[in-house]
Design a protein around this motif. Structure first.
Motif, PDB file in Angstrom:
ATOM      1  N   VAL A 102      14.150   0.089  -1.907  1.00  0.00           N
ATOM      2  CA  VAL A 102      15.363   0.580  -2.813  1.00  0.00           C
ATOM      3  C   VAL A 102      15.509   1.854  -3.076  1.00  0.00           C
ATOM      4  O   VAL A 102      16.820   2.777  -2.897  1.00  0.00           O
ATOM      5  N   ALA A 103      14.468   2.652  -3.016  1.00  0.00           N
ATOM      6  CA  ALA A 103      14.666   4.458  -3.159  1.00  0.00           C
ATOM      7  C   ALA A 103      14.964   5.118  -1.660  1.00  0.00           C
ATOM      8  O   ALA A 103      15.412   6.069  -1.784  1.00  0.00           O
ATOM      9  N   GLY A 104      14.716   4.259  -0.646  1.00  0.00           N
ATOM     10  CA  GLY A 104      14.841   4.789   0.605  1.00  0.00           C
ATOM     11  C   GLY A 104      13.678   5.728   1.091  1.00  0.00           C
ATOM     12  O   GLY A 104      12.835   6.008   0.638  1.00  0.00           O
ATOM     13  N   PRO A 105      13.694   6.294   2.414  1.00  0.00           N
ATOM     14  CA  PRO A 105      12.928   7.123   2.808  1.00  0.00           C
ATOM     15  C   PRO A 105      12.664   8.375   2.511  1.00  0.00           C
ATOM     16  O   PRO A 105      11.365   8.662   2.895  1.00  0.00           O
ATOM     17  N   GLY A 106      13.555   8.878   1.774  1.00  0.00           N
ATOM     18  CA  GLY A 106      13.375  10.137   1.296  1.00  0.00           C
ATOM     19  C   GLY A 106      12.054  10.314   0.069  1.00  0.00           C
ATOM     20  O   GLY A 106      11.866  11.622   0.089  1.00  0.00           O
ATOM     21  N   VAL A 107      11.648   9.273  -0.519  1.00  0.00           N
ATOM     22  CA  VAL A 107      11.019   9.369  -1.684  1.00  0.00           C
ATOM     23  C   VAL A 107       9.596   9.334  -1.231  1.00  0.00           C
ATOM     24  O   VAL A 107       8.795  10.204  -1.850  1.00  0.00           O
ATOM     25  N   GLY A 108       9.321   8.885  -0.034  1.00  0.00           N
ATOM     26  CA  GLY A 108       7.810   8.918   0.429  1.00  0.00           C
ATOM     27  C   GLY A 108       6.890   7.659  -0.161  1.00  0.00           C
ATOM     28  O   GLY A 108       5.817   8.072  -0.451  1.00  0.00           O
ATOM     29  N   PHE A 109       7.398   6.582  -0.440  1.00  0.00           N
ATOM     30  CA  PHE A 109       6.533   5.590  -1.253  1.00  0.00           C
ATOM     31  C   PHE A 109       5.511   4.917   0.050  1.00  0.00           C
ATOM     32  O   PHE A 109       4.636   4.266  -0.340  1.00  0.00           O
ATOM     33  N   LEU A 110       5.851   5.181   1.134  1.00  0.00           N
ATOM     34  CA  LEU A 110       5.347   4.456   2.424  1.00  0.00           C
ATOM     35  C   LEU A 110       3.783   4.381   2.345  1.00  0.00           C
ATOM     36  O   LEU A 110       2.937   3.343   2.309  1.00  0.00           O
ATOM     37  N   PRO A 111       3.238   5.640   2.192  1.00  0.00           N
ATOM     38  CA  PRO A 111       1.564   5.767   2.226  1.00  0.00           C
ATOM     39  C   PRO A 111       0.982   4.938   1.223  1.00  0.00           C
ATOM     40  O   PRO A 111      -0.245   4.508   1.144  1.00  0.00           O
ATOM     41  N   LEU A 112       1.832   4.619  -0.110  1.00  0.00           N
ATOM     42  CA  LEU A 112       1.186   3.842  -1.326  1.00  0.00           C
ATOM     43  C   LEU A 112       0.979   2.420  -0.927  1.00  0.00           C
ATOM     44  O   LEU A 112       0.253   1.913  -1.432  1.00  0.00           O
ATOM     45  N   VAL A 113       1.353   1.825   0.233  1.00  0.00           N
ATOM     46  CA  VAL A 113       0.992   0.668   0.905  1.00  0.00           C
ATOM     47  C   VAL A 113      -0.640   0.457   0.856  1.00  0.00           C
ATOM     48  O   VAL A 113      -1.131  -0.636   0.706  1.00  0.00           O
ATOM     49  N   SER A 114      -1.335   1.605   1.052  1.00  0.00           N
ATOM     50  CA  SER A 114      -2.730   1.425   1.259  1.00  0.00           C
ATOM     51  C   SER A 114      -3.241   1.177  -0.050  1.00  0.00           C
ATOM     52  O   SER A 114      -4.606   0.928  -0.304  1.00  0.00           O
ATOM     53  N   LEU A 115      -2.622   1.093  -1.243  1.00  0.00           N
ATOM     54  CA  LEU A 115      -3.226   0.404  -2.539  1.00  0.00           C
ATOM     55  C   LEU A 115      -3.900  -0.975  -2.313  1.00  0.00           C
ATOM     56  O   LEU A 115      -4.733  -1.360  -3.103  1.00  0.00           O
ATOM     57  N   GLY A 116      -3.089  -1.535  -1.348  1.00  0.00           N
ATOM     58  CA  GLY A 116      -3.557  -3.070  -1.299  1.00  0.00           C
ATOM     59  C   GLY A 116      -4.924  -3.129  -0.798  1.00  0.00           C
ATOM     60  O   GLY A 116      -5.785  -3.789  -1.497  1.00  0.00           O
ATOM     61  N   PRO A 117      -5.235  -2.623   0.058  1.00  0.00           N
ATOM     62  CA  PRO A 117      -6.799  -2.558   0.615  1.00  0.00           C
ATOM     63  C   PRO A 117      -7.631  -1.911  -0.392  1.00  0.00           C
ATOM     64  O   PRO A 117      -8.686  -2.365  -0.479  1.00  0.00           O
TER      65      PRO A 117
ATOM     66  N   ILE B  73      -6.306  -8.176   4.232  1.00  0.00           N
ATOM     67  CA  ILE B  73      -5.349  -7.303   3.395  1.00  0.00           C
ATOM     68  C   ILE B  73      -4.963  -6.004   3.974  1.00  0.00           C
ATOM     69  O   ILE B  73      -3.620  -5.644   3.867  1.00  0.00           O
ATOM     70  N   GLY B  74      -5.921  -5.210   4.541  1.00  0.00           N
ATOM     71  CA  GLY B  74      -5.656  -4.336   5.447  1.00  0.00           C
ATOM     72  C   GLY B  74      -4.778  -4.521   6.566  1.00  0.00           C
ATOM     73  O   GLY B  74      -3.940  -3.865   6.873  1.00  0.00           O
ATOM     74  N   VAL B  75      -4.831  -5.523   7.178  1.00  0.00           N
ATOM     75  CA  VAL B  75      -4.242  -6.037   8.288  1.00  0.00           C
ATOM     76  C   VAL B  75      -2.408  -6.082   7.913  1.00  0.00           C
ATOM     77  O   VAL B  75      -1.646  -5.586   8.473  1.00  0.00           O
ATOM     78  N   LEU B  76      -2.387  -6.878   6.648  1.00  0.00           N
ATOM     79  CA  LEU B  76      -1.191  -7.332   6.103  1.00  0.00           C
ATOM     80  C   LEU B  76      -0.640  -5.914   5.755  1.00  0.00           C
ATOM     81  O   LEU B  76       0.747  -5.586   5.996  1.00  0.00           O
ATOM     82  N   ALA B  77      -1.205  -5.170   5.244  1.00  0.00           N
ATOM     83  CA  ALA B  77      -0.868  -3.735   4.902  1.00  0.00           C
ATOM     84  C   ALA B  77      -0.408  -2.887   5.928  1.00  0.00           C
ATOM     85  O   ALA B  77       0.489  -2.162   5.980  1.00  0.00           O
ATOM     86  N   LEU B  78      -1.205  -2.875   7.072  1.00  0.00           N
ATOM     87  CA  LEU B  78      -0.762  -2.288   8.399  1.00  0.00           C
ATOM     88  C   LEU B  78       0.623  -2.818   8.736  1.00  0.00           C
ATOM     89  O   LEU B  78       1.388  -2.078   9.282  1.00  0.00           O
ATOM     90  N   VAL B  79       0.662  -4.223   8.791  1.00  0.00           N
ATOM     91  CA  VAL B  79       2.027  -4.605   9.460  1.00  0.00           C
ATOM     92  C   VAL B  79       3.228  -4.264   8.331  1.00  0.00           C
ATOM     93  O   VAL B  79       4.195  -4.036   8.996  1.00  0.00           O
ATOM     94  N   LEU B  80       2.969  -4.323   6.852  1.00  0.00           N
ATOM     95  CA  LEU B  80       3.768  -4.116   6.089  1.00  0.00           C
ATOM     96  C   LEU B  80       4.254  -2.578   6.319  1.00  0.00           C
ATOM     97  O   LEU B  80       5.549  -2.210   6.387  1.00  0.00           O
ATOM     98  N   CYS B  81       3.360  -1.685   6.623  1.00  0.00           N
ATOM     99  CA  CYS B  81       3.510  -0.043   6.717  1.00  0.00           C
ATOM    100  C   CYS B  81       4.404   0.009   7.971  1.00  0.00           C
ATOM    101  O   CYS B  81       5.321   0.912   7.962  1.00  0.00           O
ATOM    102  N   LEU B  82       4.004  -0.674   9.133  1.00  0.00           N
ATOM    103  CA  LEU B  82       4.981  -0.751  10.371  1.00  0.00           C
ATOM    104  C   LEU B  82       6.148  -1.029  10.419  1.00  0.00           C
ATOM    105  O   LEU B  82       6.997  -0.451  10.771  1.00  0.00           O
ATOM    106  N   ALA B  83       6.376  -2.357   9.501  1.00  0.00           N
ATOM    107  CA  ALA B  83       7.856  -2.691   9.300  1.00  0.00           C
ATOM    108  C   ALA B  83       8.597  -1.621   8.542  1.00  0.00           C
ATOM    109  O   ALA B  83       9.786  -1.650   8.902  1.00  0.00           O
ATOM    110  N   LEU B  84       8.125  -1.260   7.395  1.00  0.00           N
ATOM    111  CA  LEU B  84       8.814  -0.436   6.568  1.00  0.00           C
ATOM    112  C   LEU B  84       8.996   0.802   7.367  1.00  0.00           C
ATOM    113  O   LEU B  84      10.223   1.641   7.042  1.00  0.00           O
TER     114      LEU B  84
END
Length: 362
Positions: free
Chosen positions: A30-45, A60-71
């Motif tokens: 929703v916010a786009g790449p400019g906000v910088g939410f992507l590193p927060l995916v690590s909250l999952g693991p 959960i870490g593998v899922l977070a890694l895949v999600l981070c790569l996709a985003l």
């Protein structure tokens, strides 16, 4: 109710890692790449390492890694360093989460082992009371304030003897292993003296001498001793302990007081006189509840003491153990959780049947 709340809390915590990653993913899109939410995916693991096992944390870490790569691909962040930095963050947090989960699992295993040993020790120290002893039916309830160990300093015992059924309920000063050791001394002395001493006063004096030899300094044990014969009636010795509760067949409740209060066990050697025996009518159909101050002094959120006399009606179940369990559950509701002090209760019912052999719980 407490168990259901704990189960609900566990389910919520188990879904927390997935929920956190889902919220981050939606916010990033929703916010786009400019906000910088992507590193927060690590909250999952990170959350998974706190509430789950190491395998689940790694998954959960593998899922977070895949999600981070996709985003990261969706946001076009791999054209610079931001995407790779986010991936490294997820990998690092996953590793830390797995390590934390492994250490937590080891601590939980050690705690389970300690609790198991404590439960065995409690069964040896506080062995099951006879379900029937002479003219009595008996039931017991014990709740330790030390929840992780399930063992404390309260004590109880019922001993059928040639002189009648001898009973003790006591409360050791202090908590922890030192209190357990003192309780073992008292119970060992009582079990031996209950068979040998023909007089309840003599039993109390022998118990006082045994405790005085073992205790050091100002340690003491409050206790009430009782002797119930097959013909009815109960004789008590009270060593600074809360008075027993007698529930008559007609529902009336009484708390028979001793003629004079005596010092607790362990302090009588200082020259004070011992307790005077006193007799209480205990006829067929009546109930006798002996308890520790963890019951009578339990407070609710407003600081009000547990109204034991008003709750005597809870002991109406024909099964003595179920009746006592109903009283215990009501006590837990009053205290809004586990007690702040050990709480022991021993319920005796006079059925007036013969002098049959006692039968202990399996």
């Amino acid at each position: 109710m407490i168990m259901s709340r704990q189960a609900s809390g566990s389910r919520l915590l188990s879904w927390l890692p997935v929920t956190a990653m889902g919220v981050v993913a939606v916010a990033d899109v929703v916010a786009g790449p400019g906000v910088g939410f992507l590193p927060l995916v690590s909250l999952g693991p990170a959350f998974a390492g706190l509430v789950g096992g190491w395998r689940r944390t790694a998954l959960i870490g593998v899922l977070a890694l895949v999600l981070c790569l996709a985003l990261g691909l969706y946001d076009g962040l791999f054209e610079g360093r931001r995407g790779f930095t986010a991936l490294i963050s997820v990998v690092g947090v996953t590793g830390a989460g797995v390590a934390a989960a492994v250490m937590r699992s080891r601590r939980e295993a050690e705690l389970a082992s300690v609790r198991s040993i404590a439960e065995v020790a409690q069964r040896v120290l506080l062995r099951p009371v006879p379900r029937t002893a002479g003219p009595l039916q008996a039931a017991v309830s014990y709740t330790s304030a030390v929840a992780e160990a399930r063992i404390g300093g309260d004590l109880y015992e019922v001993v059928p003897s040639p002189h009648g059924v001898r009973v003790i309920v006591g409360d050791v000063q202090g908590k922890g292993l030192a209190a357990v050791e003192t309780a073992a001394v008292v119970l060992g002395a009582f079990r031996e003296a209950a068979h040998d001493e023909s007089d309840l006063v003599g039993l109390g004096e022998r118990l006082e001498r045994s405790v005085a030899r073992e205790l050091e300094g100002e340690k003491f044990v409050t206790a009430v001793l009782a002797e119930i014969g097959s013909a009815g009636g109960a004789v008590f010795l009270n060593y600074g302990h809360p008075p027993p509760m007698v529930v008559r067949q007609d529902g009336t409740v009484g708390f028979p007081q001793p003629p004079a209060y005596a010092l607790p066990l362990g302090l009588g050697v200082h020259g004070a006189e011992g307790p005077e025996p006193y007799r209480v009518d205990f006829e067929p159909g009546a109930q006798l509840l002996l308890y520790t101050d963890g019951v009578s002094e339990a407070r609710d959120e407003r600081g009000a003491f547990y109204p034991l006399a008003d709750r005597a009606y809870l002991l109406k179940d024909p099964d003595a153990q179920l009746a006592l369990e109903a009283l215990r559950e009501d006590l837990m509701r009053h205290a809004a959780g586990p007690p702040h002090d050990d709480a022991a209760m021993l319920l005796l019912r006079f059925h007036g049947h013969g002098k049959g052999k006692s039968v202990r719980d399996a």
